[in-house]
Design an enzyme around this catalytic site. Sequence first.
Site, PDB file in Angstrom:
ATOM      1  N   CYS A  10       0.843  -1.164   0.156  1.00 34.63           N
ATOM      2  CA  CYS A  10       0.039   0.125   0.039  1.00 34.63           C
ATOM      3  C   CYS A  10       0.958   1.222   0.063  1.00 34.63           C
ATOM      4  O   CYS A  10       1.532   1.568  -1.028  1.00 34.63           O
ATOM      5  CB  CYS A  10      -1.026  -0.072   1.107  1.00 34.63           C
ATOM      6  SG  CYS A  10      -2.542   1.111   0.918  1.00 34.63           S
ATOM      7  N   HIS A  34      -3.653  -4.681   0.564  1.00 34.51           N
ATOM      8  CA  HIS A  34      -3.283  -4.824   1.602  1.00 34.51           C
ATOM      9  C   HIS A  34      -3.174  -6.608   2.005  1.00 34.51           C
ATOM     10  O   HIS A  34      -4.154  -7.339   2.381  1.00 34.51           O
ATOM     11  CB  HIS A  34      -3.992  -4.531   2.983  1.00 34.51           C
ATOM     12  CG  HIS A  34      -3.810  -3.008   3.299  1.00 34.51           C
ATOM     13  ND1 HIS A  34      -2.776  -2.768   4.127  1.00 34.51           N
ATOM     14  CD2 HIS A  34      -4.227  -1.765   2.870  1.00 34.51           C
ATOM     15  CE1 HIS A  34      -2.470  -1.412   4.197  1.00 34.51           C
ATOM     16  NE2 HIS A  34      -3.344  -1.074   3.550  1.00 34.51           N
ATOM     17  N   GLU A  55      -1.487  -8.353   3.451  1.00 41.24           N
ATOM     18  CA  GLU A  55      -1.575  -9.316   5.004  1.00 41.24           C
ATOM     19  C   GLU A  55      -2.807  -9.452   5.550  1.00 41.24           C
ATOM     20  O   GLU A  55      -2.876 -10.595   6.460  1.00 41.24           O
ATOM     21  CB  GLU A  55      -0.517  -8.128   6.020  1.00 41.24           C
ATOM     22  CG  GLU A  55      -1.460  -7.277   6.518  1.00 41.24           C
ATOM     23  CD  GLU A  55      -1.681  -5.850   5.418  1.00 41.24           C
ATOM     24  OE1 GLU A  55      -2.176  -4.899   5.963  1.00 41.24           O
ATOM     25  OE2 GLU A  55      -1.069  -6.161   4.405  1.00 41.24           O
TER      26      GLU A  55
END
Length: 278
Positions: free
Chosen positions: A140, A243, A245
């Site tokens: 990001c 994102h 993660e």
Amino acid sequence: MAHAGSTGCLTEGRCYIRKASLAPLIAVSTSELRTKDWVVPTPQGEPARTEMALGVKYLKAIEQAGGLPVVVPPLEAGGVRGLLQRVSGLCLSGGPDLDPVCYQQRRHELLGPTWRALDEFELALVRAADELRLPVLAICRGMQVLNVARGGTLHQHLPAVMGGAIPHRQTEQGHVPTHWVKLTGPSRLRGILGCQRTRVNSFHHQAVAEPGVGLRVTGRASDGTIESLEAEDRDFAIGVQWHAECLVNRERHLGLFRAFVQAARSFEQTGTTLLRAA
């Protein structure tokens, strides 16, 4: 002489330990601060003060992929190289907008809060990682930092450029993908994800405009927004606008972290880390 997987002690309690016997140490940047005005005091708690803020999911994703994450505080730029010489990979996390002074533009009226000291620190991180040829995964804001560090520019307020066909600041939770990204190839990212397009989440209002030196666009949303970059002059330096993660419950996105950790292992295979004996 110490062998791989063993410890060879030298003088004064100092020992060399082969990195190959350990999970690779991954530095994770802290791209956001909370001032004391934003901190709510709690009974018997700490006094209100400026604090670092970092989502735990970055650390859990790296751990799940086999790495050992360590959070990096915003230090003076002069200490960056020494810090990175002690790790095997760098993950640049998400966070606030970059100050456009970093890429020689005037501020857009809808630019969000910026932290100039954090910008300078992370730009120094990227440039030192490039010099050391350290594996980098930029997420990001991290991808935007990677781009600016190499001379690229950003769209300061994406809706003013791309319109609203795709909501790039979704209201759904982070584990929910909301739009497609078409991957161009051949590219390292496309090879890692094993597909020509993938669904991603979206939590940003800035995006890459002009790619920096040596960076190639490897993915776009249907509205044209650049969603991924990678360095053509590096073994592993990948940026994704989503994102990832938050999406490691999906094998493809976990695979991105596994590939990153494997790149860190490869980077350190011939190295050793100097540790002090307990």
